[in-house]
Enzyme design. Structure first.
Site, mmCIF file in Angstrom:
data_model
loop_
_atom_site.group_PDB
_atom_site.id
_atom_site.type_symbol
_atom_site.label_atom_id
_atom_site.label_comp_id
_atom_site.label_asym_id
_atom_site.label_seq_id
_atom_site.Cartn_x
_atom_site.Cartn_y
_atom_site.Cartn_z
ATOM 1 N N HIS A 44 45.283 17.239 -14.572
ATOM 2 C CA HIS A 44 45.562 16.159 -15.529
ATOM 3 C C HIS A 44 47.012 16.249 -15.998
ATOM 4 O O HIS A 44 47.602 17.321 -15.987
ATOM 5 C CB HIS A 44 44.708 16.293 -16.788
ATOM 6 C CG HIS A 44 43.235 16.396 -16.562
ATOM 7 N ND1 HIS A 44 42.378 15.345 -16.751
ATOM 8 C CD2 HIS A 44 42.445 17.453 -16.195
ATOM 9 C CE1 HIS A 44 41.136 15.740 -16.525
ATOM 10 N NE2 HIS A 44 41.152 17.018 -16.172
ATOM 11 N N THR A 72 48.918 15.346 -19.768
ATOM 12 C CA THR A 72 48.459 15.084 -21.142
ATOM 13 C C THR A 72 48.916 13.734 -21.644
ATOM 14 O O THR A 72 48.275 13.146 -22.523
ATOM 15 C CB THR A 72 48.989 16.158 -22.090
ATOM 16 O OG1 THR A 72 50.419 16.123 -22.086
ATOM 17 C CG2 THR A 72 48.502 17.536 -21.675
ATOM 18 N N GLU A 113 45.164 20.886 -17.887
ATOM 19 C CA GLU A 113 46.029 19.878 -18.487
ATOM 20 C C GLU A 113 47.473 20.367 -18.397
ATOM 21 O O GLU A 113 47.778 21.520 -18.698
ATOM 22 C CB GLU A 113 45.658 19.638 -19.948
ATOM 23 C CG GLU A 113 44.342 18.903 -20.154
ATOM 24 C CD GLU A 113 44.480 17.390 -19.998
ATOM 25 O OE1 GLU A 113 45.597 16.920 -19.666
ATOM 26 O OE2 GLU A 113 43.481 16.685 -20.212
ATOM 27 N N HIS A 126 42.669 13.506 -11.986
ATOM 28 C CA HIS A 126 41.785 12.732 -12.846
ATOM 29 C C HIS A 126 41.622 11.306 -12.315
ATOM 30 O O HIS A 126 40.537 10.710 -12.385
ATOM 31 C CB HIS A 126 42.352 12.722 -14.274
ATOM 32 C CG HIS A 126 41.333 12.407 -15.315
ATOM 33 N ND1 HIS A 126 41.639 12.309 -16.644
ATOM 34 C CD2 HIS A 126 39.995 12.170 -15.237
ATOM 35 C CE1 HIS A 126 40.543 12.027 -17.341
ATOM 36 N NE2 HIS A 126 39.540 11.941 -16.509
ATOM 37 N N ASP A 139 46.330 9.656 -14.200
ATOM 38 C CA ASP A 139 46.943 10.986 -14.171
ATOM 39 C C ASP A 139 46.339 11.831 -13.012
ATOM 40 O O ASP A 139 45.205 11.589 -12.614
ATOM 41 C CB ASP A 139 46.754 11.698 -15.520
ATOM 42 C CG ASP A 139 45.306 11.877 -15.936
ATOM 43 O OD1 ASP A 139 44.567 10.864 -15.950
ATOM 44 O OD2 ASP A 139 44.906 13.007 -16.271
#
Length: 818
Positions: free
Chosen positions: A47, A49, A119, A179, A189
């Site tokens: 991912h 953020t 993340e 993601h 993302d």
């Protein structure tokens, strides 16, 4: 003082001691490992953020937010408090973190249960179009600028990922995903700048072999896989996409996600040959059996398209005998049918090595001079052999063996017998002349029956009023050759004829998605709309968008008095008023788009295409768009509204015309917003030119030696729609009498035609071999307003201006034989 233990206290003490003794004793458990198990963790999800470090901590750590297993900060982030980067472990790998949300990969859903999420602090800059109706992260309505990832971040990410993969052996290369891969409709993302290939080189995740990719690309450039196959291939790799056979929104989102991962240099959302090649190269490497199966389907679905252009027909029969395609039913071969009228028609014969042949028309052998001279062309009259309606042709005994004969029979053309049939239409004349006496402006009526023009008359005035609204001292008289703004009859006699011609040439499939021909028609559900939906007015558009004024119900953003901008608005801004196929709502927007579709397929303007490819071959010089720009004079035209588009001074908008409209299209959308050329309005014509087009339709697509479209295509366009038999594809139909106001009470169920707002009506009735064209300038009249505020043109209050009464009297005159 000595204390005594009560019985209750003794019981409690015994229980406590018992628990302690039991808990301290080892259970008799021996390990015997089963081979039938797997690890909980199956996927590694990357991912970004989209927010800085401090905001990420708040979102991922504080109660009430989301979470991930790991967070990797970014260098030079002012909100990061330390000098060197370190990985933050937020959730133990054995526990469930809340990072994936509603997600699917390789058939598994809710991937929080079976994944580890990382993340990475990375902040793209994204904006939505202010007028956007949807918020798709991959849509044309969203603009994102993605920054590069920090190299120190990626070093930490690679080291961490290697450890995760070592601890979780069930995470195969194709299960290292982003993601956006697992939730393409919601997320974009880690974005197109994420270094997937760098991770692959470090042993993390999947990638294709370049040689395999190039091999598939070369093959797919030769024959593009259909969108359904690409959908199936993406699903086989792991994406949650359904095979719908069209490039719908789910498919565009998935393709965009795939491209961000594997083709980050071209994120278009389109299934081109490179995208298909990348998918198949991945399948070839990681799922070889699936690739083999899908390639077998690809081969089966290929259709060998002929590079030869379709032969142009020069008549309703234009056939070489003996026929090349032969049936095993012997008496089916070397036979044709053709339309003719008694005492009319001709046949043309070209010998291609043949010296003799037996040619029969309606079972009678033609007495023609033989032997034929080689390569000679012969022409014979058929007036002694033909009959009204369907006639038969049979060719036999062509000699010498192996020689051929080409036979051409032109389609019927019109003859004018109207001067001998004036009394037949006395009641029609009386009705229209009485309306003229009472104030109706003018009209021209033409009737075709059995290939003859049996009625051709002009009534009243072509123009009665001056620019100021006063009556002219000498009105301009109506003539049979007066040109009219035929308004929505444009839809049929320009756009529909063009579409029918293109369908006959194999260049248009009405059941294909609109986007197949106009790739930029997308977003908001447009991907699901078919060409047929526009033709049947079931695409879901409102009746119209008044582009020409900012005061329109669709909003100021749809204001346009520039044709190029209007085209763009039509492609992806005009909103749907309802869902697809909910109900038929007659809409000009549908035909504006169809006019654009003709232009896209042909590479020509709609006006140039129909004028050069349809009207000119038929000898029609009075059927055209923007006639004043093409050398025609105002005096040749029937006038429409007296005070421009002002409705008697009740309406105003920028650049509005306030003079008598004559030779300029009345329709505001066509004139101001589309430069006078539109699929829904803008065509001018005369009754004589329309008569030829009417006979063209009655002939099944041919007129003389010109075959404009195939009879099978005509039948496809005029056959009744299942849900509403008062409509065909664009054409209005008499059906079961639902449209008596248009067709009258006598029209057959086969009758079709259209109307035009300016005061024009067309009726084509194959059962009776009949066509009616009533052209009026009903709008060239004063605008009236009743007590309720309803505004109406005076011309539309007369029976002549209401169509049905005149059409009814024409049918009576024809059917009663008087």
């Amino acid at each position: 003082m000595k204390k005594h233990i009560t019985s209750w206290q003794r019981s409690v003490l015994i229980c406590i001691l018992t628990v302690v003794i039991v808990s301290c004793a080892a259970l008799p458990i021996n390990e015997m490992p089963s081979k039938n198990f797997s690890h909980r963790v199956k996927f590694l999800v990357m991912h970004f953020t989209a927010i800085d470090y401090q905001k990420s901590i708040h979102a991922l750590v504080d109660e009430g937010g989301l979470s991930a297993h790991y967070l990797i900060p970014e260098s030079n982030d002012p909100s990061y408090p330390k000098d060197s980067l370190e990985i933050l472990k937020l959730v133990d790998e054995n526990k469930r973190a809340w990072h994936a949300g509603n997600s699917v990969w390789q058939g598994r859903s809710e991937l929080n249960d079976s994944s580890i999420g990382i993340e990475i602090v990375n902040v793209p800059e994204c904006h939505f179009d202010k007028e956007a109706k949807t918020t798709s992260e991959h849509g044309e309505n969203r603009l994102c600028v993605f920054p590069d990832y920090d190299s120190k971040q990626i070093e930490l990410l690679i080291a961490l990922s290697k450890q995760i993969l070592a601890r979780n052996p069930d995470i195969s290369p194709t299960k290292v995903v982003g993601h956006s891969d697992i939730a393409p409709s919601r997320k974009n993302d880690p974005g197109p700048r994420f270094p997937w290939f760098e991770l692959y080189q470090a042993g993390i995740g999947a990638w294709y072999e370049n040689t395999t990719f190039e091999s598939y690309w070369q093959r797919f450039n030769q024959y593009q896989p259909n969108i359904g196959l690409v959908q199936s291939a993406l699903r086989a790799y792991g994406y949650n996409v359904l095979e719908t056979g069209i490039r719908d929104e789910q498919t565009s989102n998935v393709i965009s996600a795939f491209q961000m991962h594997f083709l980050p240099w071209q994120v278009t959302g389109k299934a081109d040959s490179k995208t298909a090649a990348a998918v198949f190269a991945l399948l070839d490497k990681y799922f070889a059996k699936k690739a083999k199966k899908l390639m077998a389907r690809y081969i089966d679905e290929q259709v060998t398209e002929s590079t030869e252009p379709k032969a142009v027909k020069h008549g309703q029969v234009d056939q070489v005998f003996p026929m090349q395609e032969r049936s095993t039913r012997q008496l089916v071969n070397d036979r044709e049918r053709f339309k003719a009228y008694q005492g009319r028609g001709e046949i043309q014969i070209n010998s291609q090595g043949a010296e003799q042949a037996d040619i029969y028309v309606n079972g009678q052998k033609l007495n023609i001079t033989q032997p034929f001279a080689p390569e000679e062309r012969y022409q014979y009259s058929l007036k002694r052999r033909t009959k009204d309606g369907t006639n038969t042709l049979r060719v036999e005994n062509i000699l010498p063996e192996g020689s051929e004969l080409k036979v051409t029979i032109p389609s019927p053309t019109l003859i004018d017998t109207s001067t001998s049939q004036q009394n037949r239409f006395a009641r029609v004349d009386a009705l229209i002349q009485q309306d003229i006496h009472d104030g109706f402006p003018g009209a021209v009526l033409l009737v075709i029956k059995d290939g003859e023009i049996i009625k051709r008359s002009a009534y009243g005035d072509a123009r009665k009023y001056a620019d100021g609204g006063e009556l002219l001292p000498e009105p301009q008289k109506m003539r049979v050759d007066t040109l009219f703004d035929i308004a929505s009859n444009t839809k049929m006699f320009a756009t529909n004829l063009a579409l029918m011609k293109l369908a006959s040439a194999g260049k248009l499939d009405v059941n294909a998605p609109i986007q197949h021909y106009m790739p930029d028609y997308r977003g908001g559900g447009r991907e699901t709309r078919l060409v047929r939906d526009l033709l049947t007015h079931t695409a879901g558009y409102a009746p119209q968008v008044r582009f020409f004024t900012p005061e329109n119900t669709a909003g100021k953003s749809l204001y346009s008095q520039d044709s190029q901008r209007t085209d763009q608005l039509l492609l992806n801004r005009v909103p749907f008023a309802m869902g697809r196929n909910v109900k038929a709502v007659y809409s000009d927007t549908d035909y504006m788009l169809l006019g654009m579709l003709v232009e896209r397929i042909t590479g020509m303007g709609l006006d140039a295409y129909v004028e050069q490819q349809i009207y000119q071959p038929l000898g029609l010089s009075n059927t055209l768009f923007n006639p004043l720009l093409k050398g025609r004079a105002k005096g040749e035209f029937a006038a429409t509204e007296i005070q421009g588009n002002s409705r008697g001074g009740r309406v105003t908008f920028d650049n509005m015309r306030e003079y008598v409209l004559q030779g300029e299209v009345h329709d505001e959308k066509a004139f101001y917003s589309l430069g006078g050329v539109a699929g829904h309005a803008g065509l001018f014509s005369t009754v004589d030119d329309l008569a030829v087009l009417g006979q063209l339709l009655l002939n099944g697509g041919g007129y003389g030696k010109n075959q404009i479209f195939d009879e099978a295509v005509l039948q496809q366009f005029i056959k009744p729609e299942e849900r509403d038999d008062s409509y065909g594809l664009g054409w209005r139909r008499a059906g079961r009498g639902q449209s008596k106001w248009h067709f009258g009470p006598y029209a057959s169920a086969q009758a079709y035609g259209h109307t035009g707002w300016t005061g024009t009506v067309s009726v084509i009735d194959p059962k009776y071999d009949l066509a009616i064209f009533l052209l009026t300038n009903a709008r060239h009249s004063k605008v009236q307003e009743d007590e309720s505020g309803h505004v109406e043109f005076a011309g539309k209050t007369f029976e002549t201006g209401k169509y049905g009464s005149v059409v009814s009297l024409v049918y009576e005159a024809v059917l009663n034989g008087k």
